[in-house]
Design an enzyme around this catalytic site. Sequence first.
Site, short mmCIF file in Angstrom:
data_model
loop_
_atom_site.label_atom_id
_atom_site.label_comp_id
_atom_site.label_asym_id
_atom_site.label_seq_id
_atom_site.Cartn_x
_atom_site.Cartn_y
_atom_site.Cartn_z
N SER A 1 0.85 -1.19 0.00
CA SER A 1 0.00 0.00 0.00
C SER A 1 0.89 1.24 0.00
CB SER A 1 -0.90 0.01 1.23
OG SER A 1 -0.16 0.46 2.35
N LYS A 2 0.25 2.37 -0.24
CA LYS A 2 1.04 3.61 -0.30
C LYS A 2 1.76 3.88 1.02
CE LYS A 2 -1.99 5.55 -3.76
NZ LYS A 2 -2.82 6.63 -4.20
N ARG A 3 1.20 3.35 2.10
CA ARG A 3 1.82 3.60 3.41
C ARG A 3 3.17 2.89 3.55
NH1 ARG A 3 -3.44 3.26 4.52
NH2 ARG A 3 -3.32 1.00 4.71
N ASP A 4 3.42 1.90 2.72
CA ASP A 4 4.67 1.15 2.84
C ASP A 4 5.87 1.95 2.37
OD1 ASP A 4 3.61 -1.24 3.90
OD2 ASP A 4 2.74 -1.65 1.94
#
Length: 492
Positions: A255-258
């Site tokens: 995900s973009k949070r990674d």
Amino acid sequence: MKPARTRIAPSPTGRFHLGGARTALFDYLLARKTGGQFILRFEDTDRKRFVPGSEEEIIRSLDWLGITPDESPVHGGKYGPYRQTERREIYQRYAGILVEKGSAYPCFCTPERLDQMRREQEARKVERVRYDGLCRRLDPEEAARRVAAGERHVIRFKMPYEGTTTAHDHLRGDIVTENKYLDDYVLLKSDGLPTYHLSAMADDHDMEITHVIRTAEWLPTFPLHVQIIRAFGWEEPVWIHPSIFLKPSGKGKMSKRDDAAAIKDGYSIFVDDLQGLGYIPEGVLNWMALMGWGVAEDDVMTLDEMIARFSIDNLTPSPAGINFQKLDHFNGTHIRLLATEDLARRLKPYLTGAGLAVDNDTLLKVTPLIRERLVTLDDCIPFAGFFFKDGVEPSPEELVAKGLDAQQSADIAHKAYDILASLPTLSHQVAEPPMREFVERSGLSANQVFGILRVAVTGQKVSPPLFESMEVIGREKVLERLQRAVELLKKM
Ligand code: GLU
């Protein structure tokens, strides 16, 4: 195969990540392979989540990768406008057509009522919460009157209650869904703007898109999308939902949070960051292509080679792990394939960005010496930055060779000085043989002798090949630096 028209339809709501870029690459390859067009369309109807600069970042990233769209809001094209906010009337007209055909209907239910409905259904533990069809049962004429009177409403799709929907994905085959698990999804919101379901289908139709490649996140509403297309009586595109990306650990969806974790290791999942991190488009493209395209794992391909070999039949639906070590591998491999002038031109901004004064002649000489060792372009700074400095600052401790003391090391440096000073030039062909003889005579190892020399003339323990480096640095500076090394060692 007839020319394919493909598209990416990103929402300008954030940064452009690898997932979007890989889709764009597959789109581009298919379009180029078949002599078709690759289109960029912005799905910008979610104004609350709009991020300024996001559209520019997407275009910049595609340009950098070298997969520039043929049609887009900036490149133009005869199927425009390519921004959904500029196509409002089109969606309203299409929603009207579906209502007329009896495939959609206006719904006047308030958010409060829908909330209550949902809670009641949840209390009853229904298998799937679904719109209860209150407005679906309204007399169409009455509904039309209420719409005409300006009553607030949405337009919903009339999903069959019974039967199944079969949607065909090119990689996954037929996907059969029972309609009772589907819903009367909203097509047009009360502000008159469409949802994805309507706008994407309408645009893909109007823009004559032949192949829709999009993330597997759209699989749950895939049956709805084919239902909408069938309700219009349009021809369906070929649907392709490639693999999802897994986190580098292999556990769970990327995900973009990674990105925070990736950044810590010197990587990024955002294309626009990769240039700054020293990656070249060739390496990134090759790496991305192989995540979801079933060619032999370590197959090195340029963009042209990818076009020649691409086939949607070889795409795979199984999850692909993001493996940044592989990115490094492909990046280094493609760096080594670049012509010297090209590589030098690409290295220059990293060196000047590090505050070094780069002259092109030196850079052209240095480039072949460091090419083999580069994983990312910015590796040239620690590795070869010293070529562009006036002096070097070797640490006295590093000048001392393993197994020797400072005095012995000073002696070696001194003798090396004498040998090199006696030579007419320091071309590596001239300088290397007498230095090797010296090593033989001294009874020391090449590592010991050349280690001292390396630290003395480059200021560092790791450098490009020593004699080639000395040739570039030049006789005068090499001798100066050796002398200084002797002094430093004697002072220890
Ligand atoms: N805006 C959608 C997304 O970013 C586009 C999906 C599609 O390609 O149809 O997920």
